[in-house]
Write a protein that holds these residues in place. Structure first.
Motif, mmCIF file in Angstrom:
data_model
loop_
_atom_site.group_PDB
_atom_site.id
_atom_site.type_symbol
_atom_site.label_atom_id
_atom_site.label_comp_id
_atom_site.label_asym_id
_atom_site.label_seq_id
_atom_site.Cartn_x
_atom_site.Cartn_y
_atom_site.Cartn_z
ATOM 1 N N VAL A 91 0.832 -1.207 0.000
ATOM 2 C CA VAL A 91 0.000 0.000 0.000
ATOM 3 C C VAL A 91 0.868 1.258 0.000
ATOM 4 C CG1 VAL A 91 -1.787 1.271 1.245
ATOM 5 C CG2 VAL A 91 -1.882 -1.219 1.136
ATOM 6 N N CYS A 92 1.756 1.380 0.992
ATOM 7 C CA CYS A 92 2.545 2.608 1.120
ATOM 8 C C CYS A 92 4.001 2.451 0.672
ATOM 9 C CB CYS A 92 2.498 3.123 2.564
ATOM 10 S SG CYS A 92 3.347 2.074 3.750
ATOM 11 N N GLY A 93 4.469 1.207 0.485
ATOM 12 C CA GLY A 93 5.832 0.982 0.025
ATOM 13 C C GLY A 93 6.878 0.971 1.126
ATOM 14 N N SER A 94 6.465 1.122 2.376
ATOM 15 C CA SER A 94 7.390 1.145 3.498
ATOM 16 C C SER A 94 7.986 -0.240 3.732
ATOM 17 C CB SER A 94 6.657 1.612 4.757
ATOM 18 O OG SER A 94 7.503 1.538 5.865
ATOM 19 N N ARG A 95 9.291 -0.288 3.979
ATOM 20 C CA ARG A 95 9.967 -1.558 4.247
ATOM 21 C C ARG A 95 10.054 -1.744 5.756
ATOM 22 N NH1 ARG A 95 14.549 -1.432 -0.505
ATOM 23 N NH2 ARG A 95 13.031 -1.617 -2.174
ATOM 24 N N ASN A 96 9.076 -2.452 6.324
ATOM 25 C CA ASN A 96 8.926 -2.573 7.761
ATOM 26 C C ASN A 96 9.658 -3.746 8.385
ATOM 27 O OD1 ASN A 96 7.091 -0.433 7.597
ATOM 28 N ND2 ASN A 96 5.404 -1.817 7.215
ATOM 29 N N TYR A 97 9.812 -4.850 7.669
ATOM 30 C CA TYR A 97 10.344 -6.087 8.239
ATOM 31 C C TYR A 97 11.535 -6.584 7.432
ATOM 32 C CZ TYR A 97 5.820 -6.198 10.587
ATOM 33 O OH TYR A 97 4.725 -5.881 11.329
ATOM 34 N N THR A 98 12.458 -7.304 8.104
ATOM 35 C CA THR A 98 13.566 -7.961 7.421
ATOM 36 C C THR A 98 13.545 -9.437 7.778
ATOM 37 O OG1 THR A 98 15.095 -7.466 9.218
ATOM 38 C CG2 THR A 98 15.051 -5.921 7.371
ATOM 39 N N ILE A 99 13.921 -10.271 6.796
ATOM 40 C CA ILE A 99 14.012 -11.712 6.983
ATOM 41 C C ILE A 99 15.300 -12.193 6.336
ATOM 42 C CG2 ILE A 99 11.517 -12.118 7.084
ATOM 43 C CD1 ILE A 99 11.671 -12.981 4.142
ATOM 44 N N THR A 100 15.727 -13.411 6.656
ATOM 45 C CA THR A 100 16.910 -13.972 6.009
ATOM 46 C C THR A 100 16.490 -14.606 4.683
ATOM 47 O OG1 THR A 100 16.665 -16.018 7.252
ATOM 48 C CG2 THR A 100 18.190 -14.388 8.130
ATOM 49 N N GLU A 101 17.339 -14.462 3.689
ATOM 50 C CA GLU A 101 17.049 -14.980 2.357
ATOM 51 C C GLU A 101 17.116 -16.497 2.363
ATOM 52 O OE1 GLU A 101 18.317 -13.682 -2.082
ATOM 53 O OE2 GLU A 101 19.950 -14.123 -0.725
ATOM 54 N N ASN A 102 16.203 -17.133 1.634
ATOM 55 C CA ASN A 102 16.156 -18.581 1.518
ATOM 56 C C ASN A 102 16.339 -18.929 0.041
ATOM 57 O OD1 ASN A 102 15.609 -21.276 1.534
ATOM 58 N ND2 ASN A 102 13.696 -21.133 2.673
ATOM 59 N N ALA A 103 17.453 -19.575 -0.290
ATOM 60 C CA ALA A 103 17.763 -19.893 -1.686
ATOM 61 C C ALA A 103 16.825 -20.959 -2.244
ATOM 62 C CB ALA A 103 19.202 -20.353 -1.806
ATOM 63 N N GLN A 104 16.202 -21.752 -1.394
ATOM 64 C CA GLN A 104 15.323 -22.826 -1.855
ATOM 65 C C GLN A 104 13.939 -22.316 -2.251
ATOM 66 O OE1 GLN A 104 15.483 -25.372 1.524
ATOM 67 N NE2 GLN A 104 17.385 -26.341 0.878
ATOM 68 N N ARG A 105 13.583 -21.119 -1.840
ATOM 69 C CA ARG A 105 12.278 -20.550 -2.171
ATOM 70 C C ARG A 105 12.355 -19.936 -3.574
ATOM 71 N NH1 ARG A 105 11.297 -17.779 2.315
ATOM 72 N NH2 ARG A 105 12.457 -15.984 1.641
ATOM 73 N N ALA A 106 11.571 -20.473 -4.499
ATOM 74 C CA ALA A 106 11.624 -20.031 -5.896
ATOM 75 C C ALA A 106 10.863 -18.721 -6.107
ATOM 76 C CB ALA A 106 11.063 -21.107 -6.806
ATOM 77 N N GLU A 107 9.734 -18.558 -5.410
ATOM 78 C CA GLU A 107 8.923 -17.359 -5.576
ATOM 79 C C GLU A 107 9.154 -16.404 -4.415
ATOM 80 O OE1 GLU A 107 4.917 -18.650 -5.911
ATOM 81 O OE2 GLU A 107 5.285 -19.812 -7.717
ATOM 82 N N ARG A 108 8.849 -15.149 -4.649
ATOM 83 C CA ARG A 108 8.999 -14.154 -3.584
ATOM 84 C C ARG A 108 7.905 -14.337 -2.534
ATOM 85 N NH1 ARG A 108 10.950 -8.527 -6.365
ATOM 86 N NH2 ARG A 108 12.836 -9.363 -7.262
ATOM 87 N N LEU A 109 8.285 -14.153 -1.287
ATOM 88 C CA LEU A 109 7.376 -14.333 -0.169
ATOM 89 C C LEU A 109 6.351 -13.207 -0.115
ATOM 90 C CD1 LEU A 109 6.850 -16.045 2.393
ATOM 91 C CD2 LEU A 109 8.374 -14.491 3.605
#
Length: 49
Positions: A12-30
């Motif tokens: 909605v607003c484009g704010s980057r509120n959260y961070t997570i660790t990258e997972n190479a096994q996940r093919a699609e974006r969370l």
């Protein structure tokens, strides 16, 4: 060794509120419904790279 961090951005607003660790096994974006403190409600957040 720590993993690479990626942000979750509010669709909605484009704010980057959260961070997570990258997972190479996940093919699609969370995509998750999280609370956005700028919008004041639960909105869809998508993984940014």
């Amino acid at each position: 060794m720590a993993g690479k961090k990626v942000a979750l951005a509010c669709t909605v607003c484009g704010s980057r509120n959260y961070t997570i660790t990258e997972n190479a096994q996940r093919a699609e974006r969370l995509e998750v419904r999280k609370f956005c403190k700028h919008c004041g409600k639960h909105t869809l957040h998508k993984e940014t790279r």
